[in-house]
Design a protein around this motif. Sequence first.
Motif: not given
Length: 80
Positions: A32-40, A42-45, A47-59
């Motif tokens: 889903a990650t299209l690109s990752k900026g130097p500040d951490g 991201g831009k995401f695919e 239609g993906s679950a992360l499409a409207s997000c700028r970052g992610w976290e897992e647990s």
Amino acid sequence: MYYLYGSKPGVQRKLVATFDSEAQLLAYVGWATLSKGPDGTGKFEQGSALASCRGWEESSTPLTNEDATQVVHNPSPSML
């Protein structure tokens, strides 16, 4: 179960998907990650679950009180 949370500046993290394994979650985020900026951030695919997000976290445990049954489980690129 593994929980994927999306985030964006000024907004609390939000549960966006769940997975049966950490490997599935990480593979999905990698796809889903299209690109990752130097500040951490991201831009995401689209239609993906992360499409409207700028970052992610897992647990491996829930980090919020959100209902895990209300988000997609084991999403994959073929679901788009």
